[in-house]
Design a protein around this motif. Structure first.
Motif, PDB file in Angstrom:
ATOM      1  N   ILE A   1       0.868  -1.184   0.000  1.00 11.58           N
ATOM      2  CA  ILE A   1       0.000   0.000   0.000  1.00 11.58           C
ATOM      3  C   ILE A   1       0.903   1.232   0.000  1.00 11.58           C
ATOM      4  O   ILE A   1       1.783   1.358   0.860  1.00 11.58           O
ATOM      5  N   ALA A   2       0.698   2.066  -0.978  1.00 10.50           N
ATOM      6  CA  ALA A   2       1.460   3.328  -1.035  1.00 10.50           C
ATOM      7  C   ALA A   2       0.479   4.404  -1.478  1.00 10.50           C
ATOM      8  O   ALA A   2       0.358   4.681  -2.665  1.00 10.50           O
ATOM      9  N   GLU A   3      -0.243   4.934  -0.500  1.00  7.04           N
ATOM     10  CA  GLU A   3      -1.173   6.024  -0.813  1.00  7.04           C
ATOM     11  C   GLU A   3      -0.435   7.322  -0.521  1.00  7.04           C
ATOM     12  O   GLU A   3      -0.231   7.681   0.650  1.00  7.04           O
ATOM     13  N   ILE A   4      -0.039   7.978  -1.561  1.00 11.11           N
ATOM     14  CA  ILE A   4       0.835   9.150  -1.417  1.00 11.11           C
ATOM     15  C   ILE A   4       0.104  10.378  -1.947  1.00 11.11           C
ATOM     16  O   ILE A   4      -0.382  10.380  -3.092  1.00 11.11           O
ATOM     17  N   TYR A   5       0.032  11.353  -1.102  1.00  9.48           N
ATOM     18  CA  TYR A   5      -0.722  12.557  -1.453  1.00  9.48           C
ATOM     19  C   TYR A   5       0.208  13.753  -1.482  1.00  9.48           C
ATOM     20  O   TYR A   5       0.960  14.009  -0.532  1.00  9.48           O
ATOM     21  N   ASP A   6       0.160  14.454  -2.594  1.00 14.29           N
ATOM     22  CA  ASP A   6       0.924  15.698  -2.737  1.00 14.29           C
ATOM     23  C   ASP A   6      -0.018  16.826  -2.344  1.00 14.29           C
ATOM     24  O   ASP A   6      -0.894  17.212  -3.125  1.00 14.29           O
ATOM     25  N   GLY A   7       0.147  17.321  -1.108  1.00 14.48           N
ATOM     26  CA  GLY A   7      -0.790  18.314  -0.585  1.00 14.48           C
ATOM     27  C   GLY A   7      -0.751  19.627  -1.351  1.00 14.48           C
ATOM     28  O   GLY A   7      -1.774  20.272  -1.562  1.00 14.48           O
TER      29      GLY A   7
END
Lengths: 325, 156
Positions: A221-227
């Motif tokens: 799992i790699a849920e990556i968010y660029d804020g």
């Protein structure tokens, strides 16, 4: 976008596999795979057996071939025109790769550090390549219990890392090189593809754009968010260096668990690695693990570590993300 | 139905000739409905002995040098046979690639016609003209390996 498990290196009776095409598709579905690439050695004849009905009853199939050449094996997927391998010499593979790409095809280097001829004819990659920017993916892991085999897969990882460090954008895949269904004594792997839909063209697009993850067992799992950009990012994405990223990292211990649970996977740690494999950040893989990470310019990827069958090793890794200054 | 021999090959190939494809033209007359390819080579396997042991050792030291050679400890690598691997491929008179039978048995028979084809080849109308047979010498571990090929046309 959703992640689907795929096997991207398969053989049937159209070359030296033991499967018929329908049996390969049914077997893949039984193993929880949701897509395969059919890559028989030096032939496309098996592709004539692919029908909409077979795809509906089993799983979608990316059309491919394995160039089983004299100094290396190369996976060619989704290519509009057949490109002939038989006249390629060790020095002019670049030209062939460009020809495949010009026909819309994907180029993947298969098991680059397998034992070569005569034990396995042409299995080790010994072609000269300069045009690495034309290579879409490398089968970084292949075979059984891939993380344990430094000779076969460790050297492939080193080769891939070196190419990434030189600035080439190349995705990773796993290849079982599936010829027959046999009892598993150790874990095999699969490649997860991030797709809009479960269609061969979306699967090929995922590989083309580098949206892949490789695992021996649980789905990473790699849920990556660029804020700052307010968007989720996937492997293969390009983001501005210096944008803070919020990462939810883990491993899905339910999906396809029948395929790998008997090999006792214990995920422990996720590491964000960059150039030279240097660790840039890390987090324990506890439930709900979060990591704040601000990437410097360059590439980074995530490596999931832990234990498998009591052995400490990498369990999975993503393809690279790219941060540009 | 009658048959006509279109091409034969009966010659030894030596280890220095491996890692190459040899192409042979096949003149296909009009009204041919099917091609058959009988392909064989002999021997298949290099017998145990000094040549076998030297070849195996050279292969392993080249591709799995120390420290990686440790990964082979305990594996019965000396029992892995060293074999010849030759395959045949075919192009139609219009240069279309019809396919290849990339598999290990040293005796093979293939048939190609408009309605059906042996696995590895695509069904193809047998048009008059110069077809091309490819012989891929992937591995020649015996000196020599004797190769036999007979291509026949089948006519109504």
């Amino acid at each position: 976008m959703k992640w689907i498990p795929a096997e991207l290196h398969t053989h049937t009776l159209h070359s030296d596999g033991r499967f018929t095409v329908p049996k390969l598709c049914a077997c893949a579905k039984r193993h929880g795979l949701e897509m395969i690439a059919l890559t028989d050695h030096n032939t496309l004849s098996g592709l004539d057996e692919l029908t909409d009905e077979l795809s509906r009853e089993t799983i979608p199939v990316i059309r491919g071939i394995e160039w089983t050449a004299y100094y290396g094996h190369m996976l060619v997927l989704d290519c509009g025109e057949y490109v002939d391998w038989r006249d390629v010499s060790q020095g002019d593979m670049d030209q062939k790769i460009r020809q495949i790409r010009a026909n819309g095809g994907l180029v993947g280097i298969a098991h680059p550090f397998a034992i070569g001829s005569p034990l396995c004819t042409g299995c080790c990659w010994e072609y000269e390549v300069s045009a690495w920017e034309q290579v879409n993916y490398i089968e970084v892991w292949s075979g059984e219990f891939p993380a344990l085999h430094r000779g076969r897969n460790g050297r492939a990882e080193d080769m891939w890392q070196s190419l990434l460090d030189r600035g080439f954008r190349i995705a990773a895949s796993y290849g079982r090189d599936w010829h027959a269904d046999a009892e598993d004594k150790a874990p095999w792997g699969c490649t997860y593809l991030a797709v809009e839909e479960s269609t061969p063209s979306c699967g090929a697009a995922a590989l083309r754009e580098g949206r892949t993850m490789v695992t021996m067992g649980p789905r990473p799992i790699a849920e990556i968010y660029d804020g700052r950009a307010q968007r989720e990012i996937y492997p293969g994405c390009t983001i501005p260096a210096g944008n803070p990223l919020s990462m939810r990292l883990g491993m899905d211990m339910e999906e396809r668990h029948g395929e790998w649970e008997r090999f006792h996977f214990i995920p422990e740690l996720a590491q964000v690695t960059g150039a030279g494999g240097r660790i840039l950040a890390e987090a324990r893989l506890d439930p709900g693990a979060h990591l704040q990470f601000t990437p410097p310019a360059g590439h980074f990827r995530i490596v999931y570590r832990g234990q498998v069958m009591g052995k400490p090793c990498a369990i999975a890794f993503t393809s690279p993300y790219y941060a540009e200054a | 139905m009658n048959e006509q021999i279109l091409f034969t090959l009966d010659r030894p190939f030596r280890p220095a000739e491996q890692n190459q494809t040899y192409f042979f033209p096949i003149m296909v007359p009009a009204r041919c409905e099917k091609l058959t390819i009988d392909f064989s080579y002999d021997p298949k396997q290099l017998a145990d002995g000094e040549v076998f042991r030297n070849m195996l050792a050279a292969c392993l030291s080249k591709y799995m040098p120390p420290p990686y050679s440790q990964e082979l400890e305990g594996l019965p690598v000396e029992k892995i046979p060293l074999v010849n691997l030759l395959t045949v491929s075919l192009d139609a008179s219009d240069r279309r690639y019809i396919g290849c039978a990339h598999r290990h048995p040293p005796r093979q028979r293939h048939e190609i016609s408009a309605g059906s084809a042996s696995r590895g080849f695509r069904p193809t109308e047998i048009q008059e003209g110069t077809w091309r047979l490819g012989l891929q010498c992937h591995a020649i571990v015996t000196d020599p390996v004797q190769v036999n090929i007979c291509v026949k046309g089948v006519f109504q």
